[in-house]
Design a protein around this motif. Structure first.
Motif, PDB file in Angstrom:
ATOM      1  N   MET A   1       0.854  -1.176   0.000  1.00 28.83           N
ATOM      2  CA  MET A   1       0.000   0.000   0.000  1.00 28.83           C
ATOM      3  C   MET A   1       0.902   1.241   0.000  1.00 28.83           C
ATOM      4  N   ASN A   2       0.642   2.179  -0.899  1.00 31.33           N
ATOM      5  CA  ASN A   2       1.461   3.385  -0.953  1.00 31.33           C
ATOM      6  C   ASN A   2       0.978   4.408   0.080  1.00 31.33           C
ATOM      7  N   ASP A   3       1.738   5.495   0.226  1.00 30.79           N
ATOM      8  CA  ASP A   3       1.427   6.498   1.245  1.00 30.79           C
ATOM      9  C   ASP A   3       0.071   7.155   1.025  1.00 30.79           C
ATOM     10  N   LEU A   4      -0.277   7.419  -0.215  1.00 27.25           N
ATOM     11  CA  LEU A   4      -1.563   8.061  -0.508  1.00 27.25           C
ATOM     12  C   LEU A   4      -2.725   7.182  -0.058  1.00 27.25           C
ATOM     13  N   GLU A   5      -2.656   5.901  -0.371  1.00 24.09           N
ATOM     14  CA  GLU A   5      -3.709   4.979   0.054  1.00 24.09           C
ATOM     15  C   GLU A   5      -3.758   4.874   1.569  1.00 24.09           C
ATOM     16  N   THR A   6      -2.592   4.868   2.203  1.00 23.53           N
ATOM     17  CA  THR A   6      -2.527   4.788   3.659  1.00 23.53           C
ATOM     18  C   THR A   6      -3.168   6.016   4.291  1.00 23.53           C
ATOM     19  N   ILE A   7      -2.873   7.197   3.752  1.00 25.67           N
ATOM     20  CA  ILE A   7      -3.449   8.437   4.290  1.00 25.67           C
ATOM     21  C   ILE A   7      -4.959   8.432   4.138  1.00 25.67           C
ATOM     22  N   ARG A   8      -5.439   8.005   3.001  1.00 27.08           N
ATOM     23  CA  ARG A   8      -6.891   7.954   2.798  1.00 27.08           C
ATOM     24  C   ARG A   8      -7.549   6.939   3.723  1.00 27.08           C
ATOM     25  N   ARG A   9      -6.881   5.807   3.938  1.00 23.04           N
ATOM     26  CA  ARG A   9      -7.438   4.771   4.821  1.00 23.04           C
ATOM     27  C   ARG A   9      -7.466   5.246   6.272  1.00 23.04           C
ATOM     28  N   ILE A  10      -6.363   5.839   6.737  1.00 24.75           N
ATOM     29  CA  ILE A  10      -6.280   6.293   8.122  1.00 24.75           C
ATOM     30  C   ILE A  10      -7.269   7.423   8.392  1.00 24.75           C
ATOM     31  N   SER A  11      -7.334   8.386   7.483  1.00 20.56           N
ATOM     32  CA  SER A  11      -8.169   9.573   7.710  1.00 20.56           C
ATOM     33  C   SER A  11      -9.644   9.320   7.454  1.00 20.56           C
ATOM     34  N   GLY A  12      -9.939   8.431   6.517  1.00 23.43           N
ATOM     35  CA  GLY A  12     -11.324   8.211   6.128  1.00 23.43           C
ATOM     36  C   GLY A  12     -11.900   9.372   5.338  1.00 23.43           C
ATOM     37  N   VAL A  13     -11.016  10.210   4.783  1.00 28.41           N
ATOM     38  CA  VAL A  13     -11.422  11.421   4.084  1.00 28.41           C
ATOM     39  C   VAL A  13     -11.256  11.241   2.580  1.00 28.41           C
ATOM     40  N   ASN A  14     -12.227  11.737   1.834  1.00 31.69           N
ATOM     41  CA  ASN A  14     -12.133  11.757   0.382  1.00 31.69           C
ATOM     42  C   ASN A  14     -11.769  13.177  -0.039  1.00 31.69           C
ATOM     43  N   PRO A  15     -10.491  13.435  -0.371  1.00 33.00           N
ATOM     44  CA  PRO A  15     -10.076  14.799  -0.712  1.00 33.00           C
ATOM     45  C   PRO A  15     -10.707  15.331  -1.999  1.00 33.00           C
ATOM     46  N   ARG A  16     -11.273  14.466  -2.804  1.00 31.04           N
ATOM     47  CA  ARG A  16     -11.908  14.909  -4.048  1.00 31.04           C
ATOM     48  C   ARG A  16     -13.201  15.685  -3.799  1.00 31.04           C
ATOM     49  N   ARG A  17     -13.714  15.590  -2.599  1.00 36.56           N
ATOM     50  CA  ARG A  17     -14.931  16.338  -2.262  1.00 36.56           C
ATOM     51  C   ARG A  17     -14.653  17.834  -2.121  1.00 36.56           C
ATOM     52  N   CYS A  18     -13.396  18.207  -1.954  1.00 39.96           N
ATOM     53  CA  CYS A  18     -13.022  19.605  -1.734  1.00 39.96           C
ATOM     54  C   CYS A  18     -13.326  20.439  -2.973  1.00 39.96           C
ATOM     55  N   MET A  19     -14.008  21.575  -2.747  1.00 41.78           N
ATOM     56  CA  MET A  19     -14.303  22.475  -3.861  1.00 41.78           C
ATOM     57  C   MET A  19     -13.403  23.712  -3.817  1.00 41.78           C
ATOM     58  N   LYS A  20     -12.398  23.666  -2.938  1.00 44.64           N
ATOM     59  CA  LYS A  20     -11.379  24.706  -2.829  1.00 44.64           C
ATOM     60  C   LYS A  20     -11.965  26.096  -2.576  1.00 44.64           C
ATOM     61  N   CYS A  21     -12.931  26.144  -1.694  1.00 39.00           N
ATOM     62  CA  CYS A  21     -13.573  27.417  -1.362  1.00 39.00           C
ATOM     63  C   CYS A  21     -12.719  28.250  -0.407  1.00 39.00           C
ATOM     64  N   GLY A  22     -11.836  27.600   0.360  1.00 38.82           N
ATOM     65  CA  GLY A  22     -10.946  28.305   1.270  1.00 38.82           C
ATOM     66  C   GLY A  22     -11.524  28.600   2.634  1.00 38.82           C
ATOM     67  N   LYS A  23     -12.721  28.124   2.936  1.00 39.60           N
ATOM     68  CA  LYS A  23     -13.304  28.379   4.262  1.00 39.60           C
ATOM     69  C   LYS A  23     -12.463  27.739   5.366  1.00 39.60           C
ATOM     70  N   CYS A  24     -11.886  26.594   5.076  1.00 37.65           N
ATOM     71  CA  CYS A  24     -11.037  25.928   6.067  1.00 37.65           C
ATOM     72  C   CYS A  24      -9.819  26.793   6.380  1.00 37.65           C
ATOM     73  N   THR A  25      -9.215  27.339   5.343  1.00 38.71           N
ATOM     74  CA  THR A  25      -8.033  28.179   5.525  1.00 38.71           C
ATOM     75  C   THR A  25      -8.395  29.472   6.254  1.00 38.71           C
ATOM     76  N   ALA A  26      -9.533  30.046   5.925  1.00 49.58           N
ATOM     77  CA  ALA A  26      -9.961  31.294   6.566  1.00 49.58           C
ATOM     78  C   ALA A  26     -10.216  31.116   8.062  1.00 49.58           C
ATOM     79  N   SER A  27     -10.562  29.924   8.484  1.00 47.42           N
ATOM     80  CA  SER A  27     -10.853  29.686   9.900  1.00 47.42           C
ATOM     81  C   SER A  27      -9.647  29.166  10.673  1.00 47.42           C
ATOM     82  N   CYS A  28      -8.540  28.912  10.009  1.00 47.42           N
ATOM     83  CA  CYS A  28      -7.355  28.308  10.643  1.00 47.42           C
ATOM     84  C   CYS A  28      -6.592  29.325  11.493  1.00 47.42           C
ATOM     85  N   PRO A  29      -6.466  29.090  12.815  1.00 50.54           N
ATOM     86  CA  PRO A  29      -5.719  30.028  13.661  1.00 50.54           C
ATOM     87  C   PRO A  29      -4.204  29.971  13.421  1.00 50.54           C
ATOM     88  N   ALA A  30      -3.710  28.915  12.800  1.00 45.69           N
ATOM     89  CA  ALA A  30      -2.275  28.775  12.535  1.00 45.69           C
ATOM     90  C   ALA A  30      -1.933  29.107  11.082  1.00 45.69           C
TER      91      ALA A  30
END
Length: 125
Positions: free
Chosen positions: A1-30
């Motif tokens: 299993m490569n790193d990308l598959e491992t990251i997707r398996r561990i996180s349970g997140v589908n990054p393709r759902r992102c529409m790149k709106c930037g709301k996550c970045t706008a709310s990030c305190p760091a």
């Protein structure tokens, strides 16, 4: 299993759902301290730029406050991806520094066997 598959398996997140709106970045305190902002991080996972992320200081700059998770309209959960990249990084470091054959010589007799077994489960998957 490569790193990308491992990251997707561990996180349970589908990054393709992102529409790149930037709301996550706008709310990030760091935001100011991060090399790659949350929406960029998600995009890099999606496009397979894992090695760059593994060598980024941003994986430890993230506060894991989950503000990005709360603000995401598509439930992408960037913080979970960052956590998964941290785990992949730690497992790589573990592979480079600790081998099963060396444990007996390095182990303190006071350490419970469960601790050693737990460390191998965490870092050798």
């Amino acid at each position: 299993m490569n790193d990308l598959e491992t990251i997707r398996r561990i996180s349970g997140v589908n990054p393709r759902r992102c529409m790149k709106c930037g709301k996550c970045t706008a709310s990030c305190p760091a935001y100011d301290q991060m090399e790659y902002h949350p929406h960029q991080f998600v995009d890099m996972v999606e496009t397979g730029h894992i090695d760059e992320l593994l060598h980024s200081k941003g994986i430890y700059t993230c506060l894991s406050c989950f503000a990005c998770v709360e603000r995401c309209p598509r439930s992408v959960e960037p913080a979970k991806l960052i956590e998964a990249v941290r785990v992949v990084f730690l497992r790589r470091v573990g592979e480079e520094h600790l081998h099963p054959e060396a444990v007996a010589a390095l182990a303190d007799p006071e350490i419970p066997q469960q601790a050693v077994t737990s460390a191998f489960r965490k870092y050798r998957k």
